[in-house]
Design a protein around this motif. Structure first.
Motif, PDB file in Angstrom:
ATOM      1  N   PRO A   1       0.912  -1.385  -0.022  1.00  0.00           N
ATOM      2  CA  PRO A   1       0.141  -0.190   0.055  1.00  0.00           C
ATOM      3  C   PRO A   1       0.881   1.249   0.007  1.00  0.00           C
ATOM      4  O   PRO A   1       1.834   1.435   0.948  1.00  0.00           O
ATOM      5  CB  PRO A   1      -0.679   0.026   1.383  1.00  0.00           C
ATOM      6  CG  PRO A   1      -0.847  -1.748   1.563  1.00  0.00           C
ATOM      7  CD  PRO A   1       0.398  -2.177   0.948  1.00  0.00           C
TER       8      PRO A   1
ATOM      9  N   PHE B   1       0.727   5.674  -1.346  1.00  0.00           N
ATOM     10  CA  PHE B   1       0.093   7.048  -1.618  1.00  0.00           C
ATOM     11  C   PHE B   1       0.718   7.257  -3.100  1.00  0.00           C
ATOM     12  O   PHE B   1       2.046   7.074  -3.231  1.00  0.00           O
ATOM     13  CB  PHE B   1       0.037   8.063  -0.541  1.00  0.00           C
ATOM     14  CG  PHE B   1      -0.736   7.624   0.643  1.00  0.00           C
ATOM     15  CD1 PHE B   1      -2.006   7.668   0.640  1.00  0.00           C
ATOM     16  CD2 PHE B   1       0.016   7.198   1.682  1.00  0.00           C
ATOM     17  CE1 PHE B   1      -2.835   7.493   1.729  1.00  0.00           C
ATOM     18  CE2 PHE B   1      -0.772   7.093   2.666  1.00  0.00           C
ATOM     19  CZ  PHE B   1      -2.006   6.876   2.853  1.00  0.00           C
TER      20      PHE B   1
ATOM     21  N   ALA C   1      -2.711   2.330  -5.385  1.00  0.00           N
ATOM     22  CA  ALA C   1      -3.765   3.549  -5.359  1.00  0.00           C
ATOM     23  C   ALA C   1      -4.538   3.441  -6.395  1.00  0.00           C
ATOM     24  O   ALA C   1      -5.726   3.764  -6.125  1.00  0.00           O
ATOM     25  CB  ALA C   1      -2.953   4.754  -5.070  1.00  0.00           C
TER      26      ALA C   1
ATOM     27  N   ASN D   1      -8.645   3.189  -5.971  1.00  0.00           N
ATOM     28  CA  ASN D   1      -9.833   4.365  -6.352  1.00  0.00           C
ATOM     29  C   ASN D   1     -10.609   3.527  -7.521  1.00  0.00           C
ATOM     30  O   ASN D   1     -11.730   4.192  -7.471  1.00  0.00           O
ATOM     31  CB  ASN D   1      -8.695   5.323  -7.298  1.00  0.00           C
ATOM     32  CG  ASN D   1      -7.694   6.183  -5.993  1.00  0.00           C
ATOM     33  OD1 ASN D   1      -8.096   6.301  -5.178  1.00  0.00           O
ATOM     34  ND2 ASN D   1      -6.625   6.686  -6.585  1.00  0.00           N
TER      35      ASN D   1
END
Length: 69
Positions: free
Chosen positions: A27, A29, A35, A39
């Motif tokens: 994981p 950002f 990501a 999303n």
């Protein structure tokens, strides 16, 4: 020199980070594959929610939410 089978292996997570429960991605950002996958999943849930509202109310989402008179 690497062979084709070596390049097809998924990346391994560093020892201090645990991978996702469903993939070997770590994981992160920003513009990472993880990501983007998350999303996309949230977008699919939101789109399904809009379809559900329209099906149950027999009205368009914009009219139901009061954005269009």
């Amino acid at each position: 020199m690497t062979s084709e089978t070596d390049s097809a292996k998924p990346p391994v997570a560093p020892a201090d980070q645990t991978p996702s429960a469903t993939t070997n991605d770590v994981p992160a950002f920003g513009w990472s594959g993880y990501a983007e996958r998350v999303n996309g999943r949230f977008a699919m849930i939101g789109f399904l929610a809009v379809l559900l509202v329209e099906a149950l109310s027999h009205d368009t989402f914009l009219h139901w939410s009061g954005l269009v008179p």
